[in-house]
Design a protein around this motif. Structure first.
Motif, PDB file in Angstrom:
ATOM      1  N   SER A  41       0.834  -1.210   0.000  1.00  0.00           N
ATOM      2  CA  SER A  41       0.000   0.000   0.000  1.00  0.00           C
ATOM      3  C   SER A  41       0.867   1.257   0.000  1.00  0.00           C
ATOM      4  CB  SER A  41      -0.926   0.016   1.214  1.00  0.00           C
ATOM      5  OG  SER A  41      -1.806  -1.073   1.159  1.00  0.00           O
ATOM      6  N   ASP A  81      -7.286   0.570  -0.556  1.00  0.00           N
ATOM      7  CA  ASP A  81      -7.743  -0.625   0.168  1.00  0.00           C
ATOM      8  C   ASP A  81      -8.725  -0.263   1.278  1.00  0.00           C
ATOM      9  OD1 ASP A  81      -5.919   0.642   1.737  1.00  0.00           O
ATOM     10  OD2 ASP A  81      -4.847  -1.161   2.354  1.00  0.00           O
ATOM     11  N   ASP A 157      -5.466  -1.711  -5.067  1.00  0.00           N
ATOM     12  CA  ASP A 157      -4.906  -2.253  -3.828  1.00  0.00           C
ATOM     13  C   ASP A 157      -5.871  -3.278  -3.233  1.00  0.00           C
ATOM     14  OD1 ASP A 157      -3.218  -2.655  -1.763  1.00  0.00           O
ATOM     15  OD2 ASP A 157      -3.245  -0.599  -0.993  1.00  0.00           O
ATOM     16  N   GLU A 158      -5.531  -4.525  -3.381  1.00  0.00           N
ATOM     17  CA  GLU A 158      -6.320  -5.648  -2.858  1.00  0.00           C
ATOM     18  C   GLU A 158      -7.799  -5.569  -3.252  1.00  0.00           C
ATOM     19  OE1 GLU A 158      -5.072  -7.691   0.160  1.00  0.00           O
ATOM     20  OE2 GLU A 158      -3.303  -6.544   0.689  1.00  0.00           O
TER      21      GLU A 158
HETATM   22 MG   LIG Z   1      -1.930  -2.758   2.188  1.00  0.00          MG
END
Ligand SMILES: [Mg+2]
Ligand SMILES: Nc1ncnc2c1ncn2[C@@H]1O[C@H](COP(=O)(O)OP(=O)(O)OP(=O)(O)O)[C@@H](O)[C@H]1O
Length: 311
Positions: A41, A81, A157-158
């Motif tokens: 991140s 995220d 992000d994810e």
């Molecule tokens: Mg992260």
């Protein structure tokens, strides 16, 4: 394309990112894999110009994140995220709000937003309040938001974290579609096998350092150097097992529980492997199947992040 040069981020004495170098070509889907706290991140926030690096820089489509942040943001769709709080906004109003903030005229948004909602399978929820959407739906809405200015590069992000299996499959399908549109996509996850399926290349990050990079099979080859082969035969298994055991590249041979199968580790080259198969057939061993076992990517990941040296 994305070019990361010597990117370092320190928080006081703690180095969260350590001289990261990475080049991601246009149209590539690149998977960034690492454990909690690895620095994924942090990297993404720096690329999205939301966090300043301590040293080093990065270029997005040739624009420097340090001194051309506006141009960088125009190239980039960033999906963080976390989600914000959306006061009393409906899904389509939310997209109109972001579209307007990118300066997209209302008439254009009227065409664009239904298309985006369709892409992320949220057409049926366009009039629902964002706060009342499920987590998976919020994630898909967030993805639609990151696409509103038609960016060439996506940093996600994810995007699949916390999604149920069906929602993950849907997310994967959406990403495939984006790849077909020619977007350059950088995506992070903990779920390595899933990333491997949708990515062209992988980078494994551990304690702020890139410890492995390449195509999925490159990374497996670098680490393993040997493979597991399963052979199924018709006839006497012991005799066949003796034949394979005599090969110097074969080790750890075991006869399987399934009828007439054996498994062994093989460290020869591809060429030597084909020669072995030829010799076995000449030796009158009736082979009905001879196959390589796919290396378990989770194992590869665990070994790499345990500090195994890669050549
Ligand atoms: Mg992260
Ligand atoms: N503002 C901050 N101040 C101090 N340390 C920070 C700060 N932000 C992040 N860190 C530290 O930097 C490291 C990298 O964090 P980062 O969020 O990039 O990891 P990550 O790979 O995204 O992890 P996760 O998989 O949990 O999302 C962690 O050790 C984290 O504690």
């Amino acid at each position: 394309m994305i070019e990361i040069i010597d990117l370092t981020k320190r928080y006081g004495n703690f180095t969260a990112l350590d001289s990261l170098h990475l080049q991601i070509e246009k149209g590539t889907v690149f998977g960034f894999v690492g454990q909690n706290g690895a620095g994924k991140s942090t990297t993404f926030s720096i690329l999205a110009t939301l966090l300043a690096p301590t040293s080093g820089t990065a270029f997005i489509n040739g624009y420097n994140i340090l001194n051309e942040p506006k141009m960088v943001r125009r190239q980039l769709g960033y999906m963080p995220d976390f989600f914000g709080v959306y006061d009393q906004l409906k899904a389509n109003e939310y997209l109109h709000f972001y579209g307007a903030s990118y300066g997209i005229p209302f008439s254009e948004r009227q065409n664009l937003i239904p298309q985006l909602l369709d892409l992320v399978n949220l057409t049926h929820k366009q009039d629902s309040y964002v706060d009342l959407l499920s987590r998976g739906m919020k994630q898909r809405l967030c993805l639609a938001r990151s696409l509103i200015h038609d960016p060439e590069v996506l940093i996600l992000d994810e995007p699949a974290s916390g999604l149920d299996p069906r929602a993950r499959v849907e997310m994967r399908e959406i990403l495939k579609e984006l790849k077909h549109m020619g977007k350059t996509i950088l995506i992070s996850s903990h779920i390595l096998p899933e990333l491997a399926e949708m990515c062209d290349c992988l980078g494994i990050i551990d304690q702020g350092r890139l410890v492995a990079e390449g195509s999925v099979s490159d990374i497996q080859d670098k680490l393993k150097g040997e493979r597991v082969i399963i052979v199924k035969i018709i006839g006497e298994i012991e005799k066949a097992a003796q034949f394979f055991e005599d090969d110097p590249n074969v080790s750890k041979l075991s006869i399987g529980e399934a009828e007439n199968t054996m498994q062994f580790t093989y460290k020869g080259t591809d060429y030597e492997q084909t020669e072995l198969l030829k010799r076995a057939i000449n030796h009158k061993i009736a082979i009905s199947s001879f196959s390589e076992v796919e290396t378990d990517l989770e194992d590869v990941f665990m070994e790499i992040t345990r500090g195994v040296e890669l050549s």
